[in-house]
Write a protein that holds these residues in place. Structure first.
Motif, PDB file in Angstrom:
ATOM      1  N   UNK A 279     -31.779  -5.552  52.294  1.00  0.00           N
ATOM      2  CA  UNK A 279     -30.948  -6.732  52.416  1.00  0.00           C
ATOM      3  C   UNK A 279     -29.553  -6.298  52.839  1.00  0.00           C
ATOM      4  N   UNK A 280     -29.133  -6.800  53.968  1.00  0.00           N
ATOM      5  CA  UNK A 280     -27.830  -6.432  54.500  1.00  0.00           C
ATOM      6  C   UNK A 280     -26.748  -7.044  53.612  1.00  0.00           C
ATOM      7  N   UNK A 281     -25.823  -6.222  53.186  1.00  0.00           N
ATOM      8  CA  UNK A 281     -24.765  -6.656  52.296  1.00  0.00           C
ATOM      9  C   UNK A 281     -25.095  -6.455  50.835  1.00  0.00           C
ATOM     10  N   UNK A 282     -26.345  -6.115  50.540  1.00  0.00           N
ATOM     11  CA  UNK A 282     -26.746  -5.840  49.160  1.00  0.00           C
ATOM     12  C   UNK A 282     -27.242  -4.408  49.067  1.00  0.00           C
ATOM     13  N   UNK A 283     -28.351  -4.130  49.732  1.00  0.00           N
ATOM     14  CA  UNK A 283     -28.913  -2.774  49.734  1.00  0.00           C
ATOM     15  C   UNK A 283     -28.419  -1.964  50.923  1.00  0.00           C
ATOM     16  N   UNK A 284     -27.685  -2.602  51.799  1.00  0.00           N
ATOM     17  CA  UNK A 284     -27.157  -1.963  53.000  1.00  0.00           C
ATOM     18  C   UNK A 284     -25.789  -2.566  53.266  1.00  0.00           C
ATOM     19  N   UNK A 285     -24.800  -1.758  53.555  1.00  0.00           N
ATOM     20  CA  UNK A 285     -23.448  -2.251  53.799  1.00  0.00           C
ATOM     21  C   UNK A 285     -23.425  -3.240  54.950  1.00  0.00           C
ATOM     22  N   UNK A 286     -22.451  -4.175  54.902  1.00  0.00           N
ATOM     23  CA  UNK A 286     -22.247  -5.049  56.043  1.00  0.00           C
ATOM     24  C   UNK A 286     -22.125  -6.517  55.744  1.00  0.00           C
ATOM     25  N   UNK A 287     -22.352  -6.953  54.537  1.00  0.00           N
ATOM     26  CA  UNK A 287     -22.358  -8.380  54.241  1.00  0.00           C
ATOM     27  C   UNK A 287     -21.033  -9.080  54.474  1.00  0.00           C
ATOM     28  N   UNK A 288     -19.921  -8.399  54.272  1.00  0.00           N
ATOM     29  CA  UNK A 288     -18.619  -9.034  54.433  1.00  0.00           C
ATOM     30  C   UNK A 288     -17.804  -8.404  55.556  1.00  0.00           C
ATOM     31  N   UNK A 289     -18.455  -7.745  56.461  1.00  0.00           N
ATOM     32  CA  UNK A 289     -17.766  -7.122  57.593  1.00  0.00           C
ATOM     33  C   UNK A 289     -17.544  -8.133  58.707  1.00  0.00           C
ATOM     34  N   UNK A 290     -16.481  -7.925  59.471  1.00  0.00           N
ATOM     35  CA  UNK A 290     -16.253  -8.792  60.626  1.00  0.00           C
ATOM     36  C   UNK A 290     -17.311  -8.545  61.691  1.00  0.00           C
ATOM     37  N   UNK A 291     -17.687  -7.278  61.883  1.00  0.00           N
ATOM     38  CA  UNK A 291     -18.738  -6.899  62.817  1.00  0.00           C
ATOM     39  C   UNK A 291     -19.676  -5.958  62.098  1.00  0.00           C
ATOM     40  N   UNK A 292     -20.959  -6.074  62.372  1.00  0.00           N
ATOM     41  CA  UNK A 292     -21.941  -5.220  61.722  1.00  0.00           C
ATOM     42  C   UNK A 292     -23.114  -4.991  62.670  1.00  0.00           C
ATOM     43  N   UNK A 293     -23.629  -3.780  62.670  1.00  0.00           N
ATOM     44  CA  UNK A 293     -24.828  -3.464  63.446  1.00  0.00           C
ATOM     45  C   UNK A 293     -26.035  -3.644  62.532  1.00  0.00           C
TER      46      UNK A 293
END
Length: 116
Positions: free
Chosen positions: A1-15
């Motif tokens: 889960x992106x933003x939970x188990x993987x960084x990126x949930x609150x990023x402006x840009x995310x791969x």
């Protein structure tokens, strides 16, 4: 889960992996798109419950997920939907969205009010 188990949930840009990307139709604005995930959770909850018209439903919490479950339950024909929360403004909103009864669990005994 992106933003939970993987960084990126609150990023402006995310791969993210391509499998996690879904193009929305242009007529769906960002405000509506932000509600896709909560409504999918509500749909999943109700699918697992297999409710039927005539069932009573108690929703603990009038946050975004609770409110989407409330709306979908009413749309599925569940006539009695009780919503609890500790914030009266949320309970007022739940009433406007179709809750048949709202209970502030700090002020009322939910078990006594809900059990026959």
């Amino acid at each position: 889960m992106i933003g939970v188990h993987r960084n990126g949930g609150f990023e402006e840009f995310v791969a993210v992996p391509a499998a996690n990307v879904h193009r929305l139709p242009e007529h769906i604005g960002l405000d509506a798109a932000a509600l896709v995930e909560p409504y999918t959770i509500a749909a999943n909850v109700l699918d697992r419950m297999q409710p039927h018209p005539g069932d009573r439903l108690l929703i603990l919490g009038a946050g975004v997920i609770g409110m989407t479950i409330l709306q979908m339950a009413r749309a599925k024909g569940i006539d009695e939907v009780i919503v609890t929360d500790v914030i009266n403004e949320r309970l007022a909103a739940a009433k406007q969205l179709g809750a048949t009864q709202v209970l502030n669990s700090r002020e009322q005994d939910v078990e006594k009010r809900c059990l026959p």
